[in-house]
Design a protein around this motif. Sequence first.
Motif, mmCIF file in Angstrom:
data_model
loop_
_atom_site.group_PDB
_atom_site.id
_atom_site.type_symbol
_atom_site.label_atom_id
_atom_site.label_comp_id
_atom_site.label_asym_id
_atom_site.label_seq_id
_atom_site.Cartn_x
_atom_site.Cartn_y
_atom_site.Cartn_z
ATOM 1 N N MET A 1 22.625 51.453 40.029
ATOM 2 C CA MET A 1 23.881 51.579 39.325
ATOM 3 C C MET A 1 24.965 52.132 40.253
ATOM 4 N N LEU A 2 24.646 53.187 41.001
ATOM 5 C CA LEU A 2 25.619 53.784 41.900
ATOM 6 C C LEU A 2 26.056 52.792 42.967
ATOM 7 N N HIS A 3 25.118 52.019 43.492
ATOM 8 C CA HIS A 3 25.451 51.009 44.497
ATOM 9 C C HIS A 3 26.450 50.005 43.924
ATOM 10 N N TRP A 4 26.252 49.599 42.670
ATOM 11 C CA TRP A 4 27.140 48.637 42.051
ATOM 12 C C TRP A 4 28.541 49.227 41.912
ATOM 13 N N ILE A 5 28.632 50.488 41.529
ATOM 14 C CA ILE A 5 29.938 51.132 41.359
ATOM 15 C C ILE A 5 30.665 51.215 42.694
ATOM 16 N N MET A 6 29.937 51.583 43.755
ATOM 17 C CA MET A 6 30.576 51.771 45.055
ATOM 18 C C MET A 6 30.904 50.450 45.731
ATOM 19 N N SER A 7 30.230 49.369 45.388
ATOM 20 C CA SER A 7 30.475 48.110 46.075
ATOM 21 C C SER A 7 31.407 47.178 45.317
ATOM 22 N N THR A 8 31.694 47.484 44.064
ATOM 23 C CA THR A 8 32.568 46.636 43.271
ATOM 24 C C THR A 8 34.019 46.988 43.555
ATOM 25 N N PRO A 9 34.838 46.006 43.979
ATOM 26 C CA PRO A 9 36.226 46.290 44.336
ATOM 27 C C PRO A 9 37.034 46.958 43.237
ATOM 28 N N ALA A 11 35.843 48.779 40.564
ATOM 29 C CA ALA A 11 34.898 49.568 39.778
ATOM 30 C C ALA A 11 35.641 50.552 38.887
ATOM 31 N N GLY A 12 35.285 50.557 37.618
ATOM 32 C CA GLY A 12 35.896 51.500 36.692
ATOM 33 C C GLY A 12 37.375 51.219 36.498
ATOM 34 N N SER A 13 38.005 52.067 35.721
ATOM 35 C CA SER A 13 39.436 51.919 35.514
ATOM 36 C C SER A 13 40.180 52.652 36.619
ATOM 37 N N SER A 14 41.432 52.306 36.759
ATOM 38 C CA SER A 14 42.234 52.998 37.776
ATOM 39 C C SER A 14 42.487 54.426 37.309
ATOM 40 N N LEU A 15 42.806 55.276 38.241
ATOM 41 C CA LEU A 15 43.015 56.687 37.953
ATOM 42 C C LEU A 15 44.466 56.953 37.579
ATOM 43 N N SER A 16 44.682 57.957 36.755
ATOM 44 C CA SER A 16 46.047 58.383 36.445
ATOM 45 C C SER A 16 46.606 59.100 37.670
ATOM 46 N N ALA A 17 47.899 59.321 37.701
ATOM 47 C CA ALA A 17 48.540 59.998 38.831
ATOM 48 C C ALA A 17 47.978 61.412 38.999
ATOM 49 N N SER A 18 47.734 62.087 37.901
ATOM 50 C CA SER A 18 47.173 63.434 37.965
ATOM 51 C C SER A 18 45.756 63.409 38.525
ATOM 52 N N GLU A 19 44.935 62.459 38.085
ATOM 53 C CA GLU A 19 43.566 62.330 38.602
ATOM 54 C C GLU A 19 43.569 61.963 40.080
ATOM 55 N N GLU A 20 44.499 61.110 40.473
ATOM 56 C CA GLU A 20 44.609 60.747 41.887
ATOM 57 C C GLU A 20 44.880 61.979 42.742
ATOM 58 N N ARG A 21 45.848 62.791 42.328
ATOM 59 C CA ARG A 21 46.178 64.002 43.088
ATOM 60 C C ARG A 21 44.989 64.965 43.125
ATOM 61 N N THR A 22 44.298 65.093 41.996
ATOM 62 C CA THR A 22 43.141 65.996 41.931
ATOM 63 C C THR A 22 42.051 65.562 42.902
ATOM 64 N N TRP A 23 41.673 64.286 42.892
ATOM 65 C CA TRP A 23 40.597 63.810 43.770
ATOM 66 C C TRP A 23 41.035 63.798 45.223
ATOM 67 N N ARG A 52 37.220 54.918 46.421
ATOM 68 C CA ARG A 52 38.004 54.073 47.334
ATOM 69 C C ARG A 52 38.552 52.810 46.682
ATOM 70 N N HIS A 53 37.870 52.287 45.683
ATOM 71 C CA HIS A 53 38.350 51.070 45.028
ATOM 72 C C HIS A 53 39.191 51.356 43.777
ATOM 73 N N ARG A 54 39.200 52.603 43.367
ATOM 74 C CA ARG A 54 39.933 52.948 42.154
ATOM 75 C C ARG A 54 41.336 53.458 42.425
ATOM 76 N N SER A 55 41.569 53.970 43.632
ATOM 77 C CA SER A 55 42.884 54.521 43.945
ATOM 78 C C SER A 55 43.129 54.451 45.444
#
Length: 132
Positions: A1-9, A11-23, A52-55
């Motif tokens: 599962m983790l491999h799929w998340i990390m390799s999918t361009p 993966a998941g939803s995009s991050l909010s501006a606040s989440e981007e700054r936090t990470w 890397r693929h989310r933001s």
Amino acid sequence: MLHWIMSTPNAGSSLSASEERTWAMVAHIGVFVAAWFAMGFLCPLVVWLVYRHRSDFVRRHALESLNFQLSLLIYTAIAVVLILITFGLGVLIIIPLIVIGAVAAVVFIVLATIAASSGNEYRYPLTIRLVR
């Protein structure tokens, strides 16, 4: 599962501006936690692999922090080799340089964290950009 998340361009939803700054901040300041285990590069590596693929913003900050930590590791290895080659006499020069470098690294990490929290870019000085 983790491999799929990390390799999918997308993966998941995009991050909010606040989440981007936090990470992005975590990618920089998290090295202090990982540094206790002499592996400061682990935190930015994990952040980069997961987000890397989310933001693009988080990716850039994590890569910058990762490259800086890898550069510090390389500089430390060079210092150790110089100490060994000079049969310990290099310690007289290397130890003060390591102390100055460590203080500078802390300052640069704090500046990068502040830049990330403000939503700005930051480039570490004296960084070898090994990972792109």
